[in-house]
Scaffold this motif. Structure first.
Motif, PDB file in Angstrom:
ATOM      1  N   MET A  23       0.829  -1.202   0.000  1.00 47.01           N
ATOM      2  CA  MET A  23       0.000   0.000   0.000  1.00 47.01           C
ATOM      3  C   MET A  23       0.863   1.251   0.000  1.00 47.01           C
ATOM      4  N   PRO A  24       0.458   2.297  -0.708  1.00 47.52           N
ATOM      5  CA  PRO A  24       1.198   3.570  -0.663  1.00 47.52           C
ATOM      6  C   PRO A  24       1.201   4.146   0.745  1.00 47.52           C
ATOM      7  N   ARG A  25       2.252   4.908   1.059  1.00 46.74           N
ATOM      8  CA  ARG A  25       2.387   5.480   2.399  1.00 46.74           C
ATOM      9  C   ARG A  25       1.648   6.802   2.548  1.00 46.74           C
ATOM     10  N   THR A  26       1.530   7.570   1.473  1.00 48.19           N
ATOM     11  CA  THR A  26       0.946   8.902   1.550  1.00 48.19           C
ATOM     12  C   THR A  26      -0.555   8.849   1.295  1.00 48.19           C
ATOM     13  N   LEU A  27      -1.256   9.869   1.810  1.00 47.32           N
ATOM     14  CA  LEU A  27      -2.694   9.967   1.579  1.00 47.32           C
ATOM     15  C   LEU A  27      -2.988  10.191   0.102  1.00 47.32           C
ATOM     16  N   PHE A  28      -2.134  10.968  -0.574  1.00 43.13           N
ATOM     17  CA  PHE A  28      -2.330  11.214  -1.999  1.00 43.13           C
ATOM     18  C   PHE A  28      -2.218   9.907  -2.786  1.00 43.13           C
ATOM     19  N   GLY A  29      -1.206   9.089  -2.463  1.00 38.42           N
ATOM     20  CA  GLY A  29      -1.042   7.809  -3.145  1.00 38.42           C
ATOM     21  C   GLY A  29      -2.207   6.873  -2.900  1.00 38.42           C
ATOM     22  N   ARG A  30      -2.699   6.828  -1.667  1.00 40.74           N
ATOM     23  CA  ARG A  30      -3.837   5.944  -1.368  1.00 40.74           C
ATOM     24  C   ARG A  30      -5.110   6.453  -2.037  1.00 40.74           C
ATOM     25  N   SER A  31      -5.260   7.772  -2.115  1.00 41.71           N
ATOM     26  CA  SER A  31      -6.431   8.313  -2.802  1.00 41.71           C
ATOM     27  C   SER A  31      -6.393   7.972  -4.287  1.00 41.71           C
ATOM     28  N   ILE A  32      -5.205   8.067  -4.886  1.00 36.99           N
ATOM     29  CA  ILE A  32      -5.067   7.674  -6.294  1.00 36.99           C
ATOM     30  C   ILE A  32      -5.415   6.203  -6.469  1.00 36.99           C
ATOM     31  N   LEU A  33      -4.954   5.377  -5.533  1.00 30.91           N
ATOM     32  CA  LEU A  33      -5.265   3.947  -5.612  1.00 30.91           C
ATOM     33  C   LEU A  33      -6.768   3.708  -5.523  1.00 30.91           C
ATOM     34  N   ALA A 193      -9.446  13.470 -11.892  1.00 30.43           N
ATOM     35  CA  ALA A 193      -9.417  13.030 -10.491  1.00 30.43           C
ATOM     36  C   ALA A 193      -8.105  13.418  -9.821  1.00 30.43           C
ATOM     37  N   LEU A 194      -6.986  13.276 -10.538  1.00 22.75           N
ATOM     38  CA  LEU A 194      -5.692  13.660  -9.967  1.00 22.75           C
ATOM     39  C   LEU A 194      -5.644  15.151  -9.689  1.00 22.75           C
ATOM     40  N   LEU A 195      -6.212  15.951 -10.580  1.00 21.80           N
ATOM     41  CA  LEU A 195      -6.229  17.392 -10.372  1.00 21.80           C
ATOM     42  C   LEU A 195      -7.025  17.753  -9.116  1.00 21.80           C
ATOM     43  N   PHE A 196      -8.199  17.160  -8.962  1.00 21.28           N
ATOM     44  CA  PHE A 196      -9.004  17.440  -7.778  1.00 21.28           C
ATOM     45  C   PHE A 196      -8.337  16.916  -6.514  1.00 21.28           C
ATOM     46  N   LEU A 197      -7.729  15.742  -6.583  1.00 11.67           N
ATOM     47  CA  LEU A 197      -7.050  15.193  -5.412  1.00 11.67           C
ATOM     48  C   LEU A 197      -5.875  16.070  -4.998  1.00 11.67           C
ATOM     49  N   ARG A 198      -5.122  16.557  -5.967  1.00 16.65           N
ATOM     50  CA  ARG A 198      -3.990  17.435  -5.642  1.00 16.65           C
ATOM     51  C   ARG A 198      -4.481  18.712  -4.947  1.00 16.65           C
TER      52      ARG A 198
END
Length: 455
Positions: A23-33, A193-198
């Motif tokens: 699993m990714p460590r960052t919240l951004f990585g987990r949100s992308i997942l 989705a990446l733009l909104f997540l960022r």
């Protein structure tokens, strides 16, 4: 059953640990997942269903259409014999059925050639369709890649019928178009989705940076809460907490400074009265000692209050700061050795930090004959080690020495233990820089003070 349950539990723990490591460590990585994984699974499922049902059905129908045309040509030739009828039938097949048809008179297909062949996806559907339309006629299928066509050889009673079928009659391009559109739309949606997540991650990083700076004792300006409602609530709670902590520190510092300052006036009057007393008075000496002790205590309280005052953080030459501090300690008679890297810089409050190191060296010099100071750095922090060869501090008392006014000497003699604020001031200064201070055993047999400051 107990052994089986134990094995299942071990397997579950290993699987859970393996998945956790992936699993990714960052919240951004987990949100992308969270966004990418459903899209990927949906694409796989839709593609499988499309290929399994739609494309298979389309390919079967196209193959049945080709097989029906070939069967129609053979049926017409059998029904209307003769060279003229055969020529008309072949012309109709070429013009209206888009089949390149020719007959090789007297030719024979090799025996068993049909059974020895292995067919691909389209050829398999065509074979099944030909077996249904021409159940009693041997045939052979080959693919001409250069001409992008499929060649059919069908055994007739008087020869071999050769039929060349273009791929367009057996293959539907909508399959690739569908997949391309699906992938393209998925990529566009993923980009949105990446733009909104960022944009959602930005206020979280802003809040984390502000909390880290405030934890290091640095000045943090109020920022406008942004992002989702939960993030705005957390930002507002951080602002309220920050102002409450600053207000409590200011009130405590002002109260302690005011009390200590007010005590100086009666101490001054007492010193004047003692100066006017005759030298023969026996109580004068003891009273002078008490007044001196009280004056040192007041100075200690004022030093503690000054340590709580806000000081601007600035980039400081740590090497030069330690060299100056050690030189001052040596002038006062302390035997101090210093090992520090050259040109070491860090953002600190120089006055309070220097006061902290001075207090620690003074405490060590009071009990030890030699002191060693080592400064080293890692990628993320600066480590300061202060070792001495004194008696040390028992482990049971190491936490208590950081309490205000706590002294190991229960007699409260100012000559043997000071006011009990030196270690408290040092701890507050280190914590104000976002660091940690701990006590341990020195290799020289005394006390080791370990300070860790983030860089």
């Amino acid at each position: 059953m107990g052994g089986l349950a134990f094995i299942q539990e071990i397997y579950r723990q290993i699987t859970a640990g393996f998945i956790k490591n992936l699993m990714p460590r960052t919240l951004f990585g987990r949100s992308i997942l969270i966004v990418v994984l459903p899209i990927l699974l949906l694409q796989i499922l839709v593609t499988y269903i499309f290929y399994e049902r739609h494309w298979d059905d389309v390919a079967r129908r196209l193959a049945q259409g080709v097989a029906g045309d070939v069967a129609a040509v053979i049926s017409l030739r059998d029904r209307f014999p003769g060279a003229t009828a055969e020529a008309d039938i072949l012309n109709i097949a070429r013009g209206q059925m888009r089949l390149a048809v020719s007959i090789e008179e007297g030719a024979r297909l090799p025996e068993g050639s049909e059974k020895q062949q292995s067919y691909g996806f389209l050829e398999s559907h065509l074979v099944n369709a030909l077996k249904e339309s021409l159940p009693a006629r041997p045939f052979n299928i080959s693919t001409n890649k250069k001409l992008e066509s499929v060649v059919l050889l069908i055994q007739l009673p008087d020869g071999v019928l050769q039929v060349i079928v273009r791929d367009k009659r057996l293959f539907s391009t909508t399959t690739y178009i569908f997949v391309m559109w699906m992938v393209a739309i998925s990529l566009v949606l993923l980009g949105v989705a990446l733009l909104f997540l960022r944009n959602q991650m930005r206020p979280i990083r802003q809040l984390a940076t502000a909390a880290e700076q405030f934890g290091k004792g640095q000045f943090v300006e109020d920022f406008k809460p942004s992002g989702a409602q939960e993030i705005r609530s957390a930002s507002r709670a951080f602002h309220v907490m920050k102002h409450r902590i600053l207000r409590q520190i200011t009130q405590r510092t002002e109260m302690l400074a005011g009390v200590s300052h007010d005590l100086r006036t009666p101490l001054t009057r007492m010193k004047l009265q003692l100066a006017m007393m005759p030298e023969s008075d026996e109580s004068k000496t003891s009273l002078e000692g008490d007044v001196s002790d009280m004056e040192q205590m007041v100075e200690g309280y004022l030093a503690f209050a000054r340590g709580q005052e806000a000081e601007a953080v600035e980039e400081t030459d740590i090497t030069e700061l330690f060299q100056d501090t050690v030189m001052n300690a040596r002038r006062e008679g302390a035997a101090v050795s210093l090992d520090t890297p050259k040109n070491l810089h860090a953002e600190i409050r120089p006055s309070s930090f220097k006061r902290c190191i001075t207090n620690l060296i003074s405490n060590a010099a009071r009990y030890a004959s030699e002191i060693w100071i080592t400064v080293k750095t890692t990628n993320s922090e600066m480590v300061i080690l202060i070792d001495d060869d004194g008696p040390g501090i028992p482990k049971i008392n190491r936490k208590d020495v950081f309490r205000p006014f706590y002294r190991l000497d229960p007699s409260r003699n100012m000559e043997t233990g000071g006011s009990g604020l030196g270690m408290t001031i040092a701890r507050d200064v280190i914590h104000g820089h976002g660091g940690q201070i701990s006590l341990g055993d020195s290799p020289a047999g005394g006390l080791r003070i370990e300070i860790r400051l983030p860089l």
